[in-house]
Design a protein around this motif. Structure first.
Motif, PDB file in Angstrom:
ATOM      1  N   ASP A  66       0.815  -1.219   0.000  1.00 28.05           N
ATOM      2  CA  ASP A  66       0.000   0.000   0.000  1.00 28.05           C
ATOM      3  C   ASP A  66       0.849   1.269   0.000  1.00 28.05           C
ATOM      4  O   ASP A  66       0.333   2.364  -0.138  1.00 28.05           O
ATOM      5  CB  ASP A  66      -1.000   0.003   1.166  1.00 28.05           C
ATOM      6  N   ASN A  67       2.170   1.131   0.171  1.00 28.88           N
ATOM      7  CA  ASN A  67       3.020   2.337   0.140  1.00 28.88           C
ATOM      8  C   ASN A  67       3.873   2.432  -1.113  1.00 28.88           C
ATOM      9  O   ASN A  67       4.851   3.173  -1.143  1.00 28.88           O
ATOM     10  CB  ASN A  67       3.930   2.357   1.375  1.00 28.88           C
ATOM     11  N   ASP A  68       3.509   1.680  -2.144  1.00 28.96           N
ATOM     12  CA  ASP A  68       4.316   1.674  -3.377  1.00 28.96           C
ATOM     13  C   ASP A  68       5.787   1.481  -3.050  1.00 28.96           C
ATOM     14  O   ASP A  68       6.652   2.226  -3.520  1.00 28.96           O
ATOM     15  CB  ASP A  68       4.151   3.000  -4.151  1.00 28.96           C
ATOM     16  N   SER A  69       6.088   0.470  -2.242  1.00 26.76           N
ATOM     17  CA  SER A  69       7.451   0.382  -1.721  1.00 26.76           C
ATOM     18  C   SER A  69       8.484   0.012  -2.789  1.00 26.76           C
ATOM     19  O   SER A  69       9.658   0.217  -2.590  1.00 26.76           O
ATOM     20  CB  SER A  69       7.506  -0.593  -0.538  1.00 26.76           C
ATOM     21  N   LEU A  70       8.039  -0.510  -3.909  1.00 23.29           N
ATOM     22  CA  LEU A  70       8.999  -0.843  -4.970  1.00 23.29           C
ATOM     23  C   LEU A  70       9.041   0.245  -6.050  1.00 23.29           C
ATOM     24  O   LEU A  70       9.422  -0.009  -7.186  1.00 23.29           O
ATOM     25  CB  LEU A  70       8.646  -2.207  -5.582  1.00 23.29           C
ATOM     26  N   ARG A  71       8.646   1.461  -5.660  1.00 27.59           N
ATOM     27  CA  ARG A  71       8.522   2.555  -6.625  1.00 27.59           C
ATOM     28  C   ARG A  71       9.756   2.735  -7.523  1.00 27.59           C
ATOM     29  O   ARG A  71       9.591   2.974  -8.727  1.00 27.59           O
ATOM     30  CB  ARG A  71       8.198   3.862  -5.900  1.00 27.59           C
ATOM     31  N   PRO A  72      11.000   2.646  -6.977  1.00 29.18           N
ATOM     32  CA  PRO A  72      12.147   2.867  -7.874  1.00 29.18           C
ATOM     33  C   PRO A  72      12.164   1.893  -9.062  1.00 29.18           C
ATOM     34  O   PRO A  72      12.453   2.287 -10.185  1.00 29.18           O
ATOM     35  CB  PRO A  72      13.371   2.638  -6.978  1.00 29.18           C
ATOM     36  N   LEU A  73      11.806   0.649  -8.799  1.00 31.28           N
ATOM     37  CA  LEU A  73      11.778  -0.348  -9.875  1.00 31.28           C
ATOM     38  C   LEU A  73      10.617  -0.083 -10.834  1.00 31.28           C
ATOM     39  O   LEU A  73      10.781  -0.079 -12.055  1.00 31.28           O
ATOM     40  CB  LEU A  73      11.653  -1.759  -9.276  1.00 31.28           C
ATOM     41  N   VAL A  74       9.453   0.176 -10.259  1.00 35.58           N
ATOM     42  CA  VAL A  74       8.257   0.421 -11.069  1.00 35.58           C
ATOM     43  C   VAL A  74       8.464   1.646 -11.972  1.00 35.58           C
ATOM     44  O   VAL A  74       8.137   1.622 -13.169  1.00 35.58           O
ATOM     45  CB  VAL A  74       7.027   0.619 -10.148  1.00 35.58           C
ATOM     46  N   ALA A  75       9.058   2.696 -11.406  1.00 42.05           N
ATOM     47  CA  ALA A  75       9.290   3.916 -12.195  1.00 42.05           C
ATOM     48  C   ALA A  75      10.289   3.650 -13.312  1.00 42.05           C
ATOM     49  O   ALA A  75      10.106   4.116 -14.449  1.00 42.05           O
ATOM     50  CB  ALA A  75       9.789   5.038 -11.285  1.00 42.05           C
ATOM     51  N   ALA A  76      11.329   2.875 -13.008  1.00 42.30           N
ATOM     52  CA  ALA A  76      12.348   2.588 -14.034  1.00 42.30           C
ATOM     53  C   ALA A  76      11.741   1.780 -15.182  1.00 42.30           C
ATOM     54  O   ALA A  76      12.026   2.040 -16.359  1.00 42.30           O
ATOM     55  CB  ALA A  76      13.518   1.825 -13.405  1.00 42.30           C
ATOM     56  N   ILE A  77      10.896   0.823 -14.851  1.00 38.54           N
ATOM     57  CA  ILE A  77      10.266   0.001 -15.893  1.00 38.54           C
ATOM     58  C   ILE A  77       9.284   0.850 -16.711  1.00 38.54           C
ATOM     59  O   ILE A  77       9.246   0.779 -17.938  1.00 38.54           O
ATOM     60  CB  ILE A  77       9.572  -1.227 -15.265  1.00 38.54           C
ATOM     61  N   GLY A  78       8.504   1.689 -16.029  1.00 44.05           N
ATOM     62  CA  GLY A  78       7.570   2.584 -16.727  1.00 44.05           C
ATOM     63  C   GLY A  78       8.308   3.531 -17.665  1.00 44.05           C
ATOM     64  O   GLY A  78       7.884   3.751 -18.803  1.00 44.05           O
ATOM     65  N   ASN A  79       9.432   4.067 -17.177  1.00 46.31           N
ATOM     66  CA  ASN A  79      10.208   4.982 -18.026  1.00 46.31           C
ATOM     67  C   ASN A  79      10.753   4.267 -19.254  1.00 46.31           C
ATOM     68  O   ASN A  79      10.701   4.791 -20.360  1.00 46.31           O
ATOM     69  CB  ASN A  79      11.393   5.586 -17.245  1.00 46.31           C
ATOM     70  N   ARG A  80      11.274   3.072 -19.041  1.00 46.72           N
ATOM     71  CA  ARG A  80      11.827   2.342 -20.186  1.00 46.72           C
ATOM     72  C   ARG A  80      10.716   2.003 -21.186  1.00 46.72           C
ATOM     73  O   ARG A  80      10.887   2.170 -22.401  1.00 46.72           O
ATOM     74  CB  ARG A  80      12.536   1.056 -19.742  1.00 46.72           C
ATOM     75  N   ALA A  81       9.570   1.580 -20.671  1.00 44.45           N
ATOM     76  CA  ALA A  81       8.457   1.241 -21.560  1.00 44.45           C
ATOM     77  C   ALA A  81       7.985   2.481 -22.332  1.00 44.45           C
ATOM     78  O   ALA A  81       7.678   2.402 -23.526  1.00 44.45           O
ATOM     79  CB  ALA A  81       7.306   0.641 -20.757  1.00 44.45           C
ATOM     80  N   SER A  82       7.953   3.633 -21.650  1.00 46.56           N
ATOM     81  CA  SER A  82       7.557   4.877 -22.324  1.00 46.56           C
ATOM     82  C   SER A  82       8.548   5.229 -23.425  1.00 46.56           C
ATOM     83  O   SER A  82       8.155   5.589 -24.537  1.00 46.56           O
ATOM     84  CB  SER A  82       7.498   6.039 -21.324  1.00 46.56           C
ATOM     85  N   ASP A  83       9.855   5.136 -23.094  1.00 48.92           N
ATOM     86  CA  ASP A  83      10.882   5.460 -24.088  1.00 48.92           C
ATOM     87  C   ASP A  83      10.776   4.553 -25.305  1.00 48.92           C
ATOM     88  O   ASP A  83      10.919   4.998 -26.436  1.00 48.92           O
ATOM     89  CB  ASP A  83      12.287   5.292 -23.480  1.00 48.92           C
TER      90      ASP A  83
END
Ligand SMILES: [Zn+2]
Length: 258
Positions: free
Chosen positions: A151-168
């Motif tokens: 509930d605290n998005d504790s893996l945010r660094p990984l999730v953000a990195a994957i989202g960024n790569r997918a966006s790119d």
């Protein structure tokens, strides 16, 4: 992405959605699930799906954890002590999941309520529509990744990195909740890949691999703020996962990266 990579990706999407039509136990596309009437918990199809889900849950937990660790290495986060601590807590949340609860009102969705973190609530239409072990493991691992993130998005660094790569890679906007959803889908596809390696059989590799994503082979392709459309989900997922693209096209597994 290079023009060549894009062409391969489109070819792989073709394999996934052709198998959706040819494979007798392909996963039902989610738009078709949405159009179906609700299914009582005690109907034979819902029961069979619930049994499949409960039987595969322990295996899906192991596979989700292995995939999560693999992604942490791939995205260069395994050396951060802070992330490692969060990862350990995430894995323990996954290990605490005990049960799948079939629910008629959840229809074509699966979800986890924070008040009941040991239970995955699974719509009966969804349970019945995932007709293969591969399709079921993919969705179980997806839900387990939500539980891992907590509930605290504790893996945010990984999730953000994957989202960024997918966006790119795709030019699509895959940030915020969309990044989490695509990360969950990626864990699902990776879990199925390992499952195929661990359970060799006579079925075609491409057919089995396609089951991990083919519920997205919709006719009515609509997304929302939190989710890419299903067909964009396939595109983003394959862009992140070139090994899967090659396996779908070549109908042959590549050696694991262990
Ligand atoms: Zn989700």
């Amino acid at each position: 992405m290079s023009a060549e990579a894009k062409a391969l990706l489109e070819q792989a999407i073709g394999v996934v959605c052709t198998q959706a039509k040819l494979d007798p136990i392909s996963s039902v596309p989610i738009d078709e699930m949405q159009s179906r009437p609700s299914l009582p918990v005690h109907s034979p199809e819902a029961r069979a799906g619930a049994e499949r889900a409960q039987r595969l849950l322990p295996r899906a937990k192991e596979l989700a954890v292995t995939s999560l660790r693999q992604l942490a290495v791939e995205y260069g986060l395994e050396k951060s002590p802070r992330f490692e601590k969060r990862l350990r807590q995430a894995i323990s949340r996954v290990n605490d999941v005990k049960r799948v609860r079939p629910d008629m009102d959840s229809r074509d969705n699966a979800s986890v309520y924070l008040s009941r973190p040991h239970v995955i609530t699974f719509g009966t239409i969804f349970l019945a529509g995932l007709r293969s072990d591969e399709g079921m493991i993919s969705v179980l691992a997806h839900e387990l990744m939500h539980i891992a993130d907590g509930d605290n998005d504790s893996l945010r660094p990984l999730v953000a990195a994957i989202g960024n790569r997918a966006s790119d890679l795709t030019g699509l906007d895959i940030h915020g909740q969309r990044g989490e959803e695509i990360t969950c889908d990626l864990i699902g596809a990776m879990a199925v890949r390992s499952y195929i390696t661990d359970t060799p059989g006579y079925e075609s590799i491409a057919r089995r691999a396609a089951r991990s994503i083919q519920h997205n082979c919709v006719e009515v392709d609509e997304g929302d703020e939190d989710h890419l459309s299903p067909r964009d989900t396939i595109r983003a997922l394959l862009a992140l996962n070139p090994v899967l693209v090659r396996e779908l096209i070549n109908d042959r597994q590549e050696p694991p990266l262990r």
